[in-house]
Scaffold this active site. Structure first.
Site, PDB file in Angstrom:
ATOM      1  N   PHE A   2     -57.893 -20.894  49.526  1.00 40.17           N
ATOM      2  CA  PHE A   2     -57.727 -19.529  50.006  1.00 40.17           C
ATOM      3  C   PHE A   2     -56.608 -19.528  51.048  1.00 40.17           C
ATOM      4  O   PHE A   2     -56.797 -20.051  52.148  1.00 40.17           O
ATOM      5  CB  PHE A   2     -59.051 -19.038  50.604  1.00 40.17           C
ATOM      6  CG  PHE A   2     -59.042 -17.597  50.966  1.00 40.17           C
ATOM      7  CD1 PHE A   2     -59.116 -16.623  49.993  1.00 40.17           C
ATOM      8  CD2 PHE A   2     -58.971 -17.208  52.291  1.00 40.17           C
ATOM      9  CE1 PHE A   2     -59.120 -15.279  50.318  1.00 40.17           C
ATOM     10  CE2 PHE A   2     -58.980 -15.865  52.638  1.00 40.17           C
ATOM     11  CZ  PHE A   2     -59.050 -14.894  51.655  1.00 40.17           C
ATOM     12  N   ASP A   4     -55.203 -18.260  53.683  1.00 35.69           N
ATOM     13  CA  ASP A   4     -55.337 -17.321  54.787  1.00 35.69           C
ATOM     14  C   ASP A   4     -54.415 -17.694  55.948  1.00 35.69           C
ATOM     15  O   ASP A   4     -53.229 -17.783  55.775  1.00 35.69           O
ATOM     16  CB  ASP A   4     -56.801 -17.220  55.210  1.00 35.69           C
ATOM     17  CG  ASP A   4     -57.415 -18.592  55.448  1.00 35.69           C
ATOM     18  OD1 ASP A   4     -56.678 -19.545  55.754  1.00 35.69           O
ATOM     19  OD2 ASP A   4     -58.641 -18.703  55.331  1.00 35.69           O
ATOM     20  N   ASP A  72     -59.904 -27.217  51.086  1.00 29.23           N
ATOM     21  CA  ASP A  72     -59.767 -25.994  51.890  1.00 29.23           C
ATOM     22  C   ASP A  72     -60.915 -25.879  52.884  1.00 29.23           C
ATOM     23  O   ASP A  72     -60.693 -25.620  54.070  1.00 29.23           O
ATOM     24  CB  ASP A  72     -59.715 -24.781  50.965  1.00 29.23           C
ATOM     25  CG  ASP A  72     -59.607 -23.468  51.721  1.00 29.23           C
ATOM     26  OD1 ASP A  72     -58.581 -23.251  52.383  1.00 29.23           O
ATOM     27  OD2 ASP A  72     -60.562 -22.667  51.653  1.00 29.23           O
TER      28      ASP A  72
END
Length: 97
Positions: A2, A4, A72
């Site tokens: 992800f 981010d 992650d």
């Protein structure tokens, strides 16, 4: 993974990601990086590529698949545990992450 802000922050602090001098100055001074800009997309894409590479390397060492999402989660946790020692994260206002 992800893409981010915490994982790129950790990867940059650990010198896995190297920013141009201009981008590094922008990030360290907490300037906003526009959503969808070349710089923002490069940070996120480079983070995905780095985690994919880590996944492949770790998988070959341990002899079984280690999915990028596991890397992650590990990196996110490490980042959360060491916020006070990390470089600032990039600032991008968006609803997509």
């Amino acid at each position: 993974m992800f893409p981010d802000y915490r994982v790129p922050q950790l990867l940059h602090t650990e010198r896995v990601l190297k920013y141009s001098p201009e981008l590094d100055t922008s990030v360290r001074s907490c300037q906003e990086i526009p959503a969808g800009s070349e710089q923002e997309c490069e940070i996120r894409a480079a983070s995905v590529q780095a985690v994919e590479s880590m996944s492949a390397q770790i998988s070959s060492i341990v002899g079984k698949p280690v999915p990028p999402i596991q890397i992650d989660w590990l990196l996110w946790g490490l980042g959360e545990d060491s916020i006070s020692t990390l470089h600032p994260h990039h600032r991008t206002r968006t609803i997509f992450y």
